[in-house]
Design a protein around this motif. Sequence first.
Motif, mmCIF file in Angstrom:
data_model
loop_
_atom_site.group_PDB
_atom_site.id
_atom_site.type_symbol
_atom_site.label_atom_id
_atom_site.label_comp_id
_atom_site.label_asym_id
_atom_site.label_seq_id
_atom_site.Cartn_x
_atom_site.Cartn_y
_atom_site.Cartn_z
ATOM 1 N N ASP A 1 9.456 -3.678 117.510
ATOM 2 C CA ASP A 1 9.916 -4.496 116.396
ATOM 3 C C ASP A 1 8.707 -5.237 115.820
ATOM 4 O OD1 ASP A 1 11.888 -5.234 114.701
ATOM 5 O OD2 ASP A 1 13.110 -6.269 116.194
ATOM 6 N N GLU A 2 8.783 -5.561 114.529
ATOM 7 C CA GLU A 2 7.640 -6.208 113.849
ATOM 8 C C GLU A 2 6.392 -5.338 114.000
ATOM 9 O OE1 GLU A 2 7.298 -9.886 115.865
ATOM 10 O OE2 GLU A 2 9.357 -10.484 115.483
ATOM 11 N N ALA A 3 6.559 -4.042 113.764
ATOM 12 C CA ALA A 3 5.480 -3.090 114.025
ATOM 13 C C ALA A 3 4.243 -3.355 113.177
ATOM 14 C CB ALA A 3 5.978 -1.668 113.781
ATOM 15 N N ASP A 4 4.384 -4.004 112.036
ATOM 16 C CA ASP A 4 3.217 -4.271 111.190
ATOM 17 C C ASP A 4 2.225 -5.210 111.872
ATOM 18 O OD1 ASP A 4 4.115 -7.210 109.867
ATOM 19 O OD2 ASP A 4 5.761 -5.844 110.359
ATOM 20 N N SER A 5 2.681 -5.986 112.861
ATOM 21 C CA SER A 5 1.766 -6.853 113.605
ATOM 22 C C SER A 5 0.947 -6.069 114.622
ATOM 23 C CB SER A 5 2.547 -7.949 114.340
ATOM 24 O OG SER A 5 3.246 -8.761 113.435
ATOM 25 N N PRO B 1 5.709 11.302 125.381
ATOM 26 C CA PRO B 1 6.658 12.422 125.322
ATOM 27 C C PRO B 1 8.109 12.010 125.107
ATOM 28 C CG PRO B 1 6.186 11.906 127.607
ATOM 29 C CD PRO B 1 5.394 10.930 126.779
ATOM 30 N N LEU B 2 8.363 10.736 124.901
ATOM 31 C CA LEU B 2 9.740 10.249 124.793
ATOM 32 C C LEU B 2 9.954 9.549 123.447
ATOM 33 C CD1 LEU B 2 10.098 8.835 128.417
ATOM 34 C CD2 LEU B 2 11.139 10.912 127.517
ATOM 35 N N PRO B 3 11.211 9.280 123.088
ATOM 36 C CA PRO B 3 11.484 8.700 121.766
ATOM 37 C C PRO B 3 10.826 7.333 121.565
ATOM 38 C CG PRO B 3 13.494 9.576 122.748
ATOM 39 C CD PRO B 3 12.459 9.605 123.814
ATOM 40 N N VAL B 4 10.265 7.149 120.369
ATOM 41 C CA VAL B 4 9.672 5.877 119.963
ATOM 42 C C VAL B 4 10.207 5.525 118.579
ATOM 43 C CG1 VAL B 4 7.567 4.599 119.453
ATOM 44 C CG2 VAL B 4 7.560 6.325 121.256
ATOM 45 N N VAL B 5 10.599 4.266 118.419
ATOM 46 C CA VAL B 5 11.054 3.760 117.130
ATOM 47 C C VAL B 5 10.191 2.560 116.773
ATOM 48 C CG1 VAL B 5 12.990 2.837 115.810
ATOM 49 C CG2 VAL B 5 13.411 4.513 117.621
ATOM 50 N N ALA B 6 9.709 2.529 115.539
ATOM 51 C CA ALA B 6 8.965 1.366 115.044
ATOM 52 C C ALA B 6 9.697 0.836 113.821
ATOM 53 C CB ALA B 6 7.533 1.740 114.697
ATOM 54 N N ALA B 7 9.903 -0.472 113.782
ATOM 55 C CA ALA B 7 10.627 -1.097 112.678
ATOM 56 C C ALA B 7 9.765 -2.171 112.044
ATOM 57 C CB ALA B 7 11.940 -1.693 113.173
ATOM 58 N N THR B 8 9.771 -2.240 110.701
ATOM 59 C CA THR B 8 8.987 -3.266 110.002
ATOM 60 C C THR B 8 9.636 -3.594 108.665
ATOM 61 O OG1 THR B 8 6.834 -3.807 109.053
ATOM 62 C CG2 THR B 8 7.487 -1.494 108.990
ATOM 63 N N ASN B 9 9.484 -4.829 108.274
ATOM 64 C CA ASN B 9 9.913 -5.272 106.949
ATOM 65 C C ASN B 9 8.795 -5.129 105.927
ATOM 66 O OD1 ASN B 9 12.286 -6.062 108.219
ATOM 67 N ND2 ASN B 9 11.565 -8.172 108.524
ATOM 68 N N HIS B 10 7.585 -4.785 106.382
ATOM 69 C CA HIS B 10 6.410 -4.770 105.500
ATOM 70 C C HIS B 10 5.665 -3.455 105.663
ATOM 71 C CE1 HIS B 10 7.164 -9.059 104.953
ATOM 72 N NE2 HIS B 10 7.200 -9.183 106.274
ATOM 73 N N ALA B 11 6.219 -2.403 105.090
ATOM 74 C CA ALA B 11 5.595 -1.089 105.216
ATOM 75 C C ALA B 11 4.224 -1.054 104.577
ATOM 76 C CB ALA B 11 6.495 -0.032 104.584
ATOM 77 N N ASP B 12 3.992 -1.897 103.573
ATOM 78 C CA ASP B 12 2.709 -1.883 102.877
ATOM 79 C C ASP B 12 1.568 -2.414 103.747
ATOM 80 O OD1 ASP B 12 4.192 -4.339 102.672
ATOM 81 O OD2 ASP B 12 2.628 -5.076 101.311
ATOM 82 N N ARG B 13 1.885 -3.082 104.857
ATOM 83 C CA ARG B 13 0.842 -3.633 105.723
ATOM 84 C C ARG B 13 0.412 -2.660 106.832
ATOM 85 N NH1 ARG B 13 3.310 -9.709 106.879
ATOM 86 N NH2 ARG B 13 3.534 -10.344 104.686
#
Length: 658
Positions: A526-530, A558-570
């Motif tokens: 979560d907050e992947a842009d950081s 080799p396993l599932p990874v999810v990244a979430a961000t509100n600021h894709a531009d960063r």
Amino acid sequence: MDEHHIVRSLVLRIARDIAPNSPPAQRFRTWAETHVLWLLGKPWSELKKGRKEPDMASFLAALESAPSPAEPRPRVLDLSDELGRLLHLDPFEARLLTLMIACDRLPRLADLLGGTVEAVRDFPALLGELAGADPLEAGARVRRSEVLKLNLISFGIRARHDAPIDIAWTLSRILDRDPAPDTLAEALAGQRQSTALSLADFEHVADAGFLVRLLAGAARNRAHGVNILIFGPPGSGKTELARVLAEAAGCPLHGIGEIDDDGEEPTRDDRVTALQLAQRVLGDRAGAVLLFDEMEDLIGGAHRSGGDWFSRREGSKVFVNRLLETNPAPVIWVTNAVGNIDDAILRRMSFILKLDLPPRRAAHRMLERIAADEEAQPSDAIGKLIDTAPETASVLRVAVRAARLAGETDCGAQAAASLVRSLRGGDVLPQGFGEVDFGLYEADRPIDALFDNIRDLGALDVSLLLTGPPGTGKTALAHHLARVLDRPLLVRRASDLLSKWVGETEQRIARTFEEARREEGVLLFDEADSLLFDRTRARASWEVGQVNEMLTWLDRHPLPVVAATNHADRLDPATVRRFVFKLDLGPLGPERLKRAFERFFGMEAPAGLTQLRNLTPGDFAVVARQLRHAPVGDAQAALEALRAESRVKPDTGIRIGF
């Protein structure tokens, strides 16, 4: 040697060292008068031989030829003889062991020595002479005997009120229990271990099959120096795994130096002696395996300090090294930490296994088995706790039992939650999300079909980048994906990984990916842009290193990874290609606005709702909570609350134009 022979031999030998008219001589005479009938078969008065009172010379002369009484041999002497056989002692050593045990455990003999041993010049030499050694070398032979080297028994301090023989805990508990001859070997070696589990319960341990084959091969070839070290956090099942490995290999497993039947705690020396004894008794028996739980006891009176290290270690490293190199029976060593163990010891291990907390599927199997043992029914609450907190697996049995005793029907969920909070330092357990309504997602592709395809294909090397404004349901989607794949979700935020110390952030990132592999879980950043920010904006080289570390692990995980961000531009430009799927979630369109209104407020959507263009499912949830505290009577009032929420967002969301 029967009791009469032993006592008579010692009396005649001790009499040579006692000075006439000394206090020991007086005590010696008193003892002789007390036991004369048993020793000679006649009363003291018959020893007068023309004198007014019998003297010691007459007593000793009569004792020289006195026959042994017809009585059963004391059981302790039979045990002593059997011990000598099991320990492979030569005739002299076996007789010495029997004599020393007799001096402590035969009441008549103990009384004699209590009053006279101080007068004996060299008590070990005296026993050595009676055991058959040459008088000139009896003392030296006793002092270098296997009986003393095994630390089973020793000579006490020479003081008036001290016992001349000191029997160690290991031997004392055997003599006290008086085992049957056919169980004496097990009593010496340690309690036989059993398990109700199988290898299927440890399918998450990739090396289990190799370890079974290693134990079976060592038993078959009677190989020396085979040692397996299992370490990991408490509750990970190390001891149970050791039992399962031995059983799968067809080898009887004996626990070394554990608590005895009376609840007495052994010392380090007791446990080392027990290990040496077990090796001597079982080493020549093909198939036996030994279990030494809490290996730190071998190193000594250790105390925890920083990390997984121990301080105040005792004992000789050389002694331990030789022990590991020469042990006839394989040993499985178990400990919570290896930081205090010298590399020289680790290098002598045949295999070292790090066992972590069981993954979700294994923990649920544990719950089913424990619930059956406790006659309980698994509950949704305890199941969800296992999914969100892996530590739950380590407290399942005590928690389920506590619930049963308290008459609760939650299968230990309340008790387990309290224990997990303590293990986590008081942190609040993370809360999951409910069922996801895909009708409330504005995305560039059908998300439900994508998740079903990921599940049905079974390929786990999948990654998703979720972008969009707050409230669009990115985190809820990650939770839903974990449920679809039937895997735990590991959530990591910037606050979990970023450190002020150079290099520590990279270490935390590496540990996170390693934990996800160990738990076989879905990893959410979560907050992947950081964590994956544009490296051209970095102000220091170590910031670039953090991003590089993340990208490197994303490439090979080799396993599932999810990244979430509100600021894709960063995000760093290199980030996007690391993700297989990129889902951009937006504010709700007209049709989904109506669906959201009906779902959250239970009313038909009013006219004017579709003019709001910046609302997300999260905004509807916020307004629904507002209306719980300030209820409204119609749909128009609910719309006004939504308009107010829309106005405080960066974009007013009001459609302008014709």
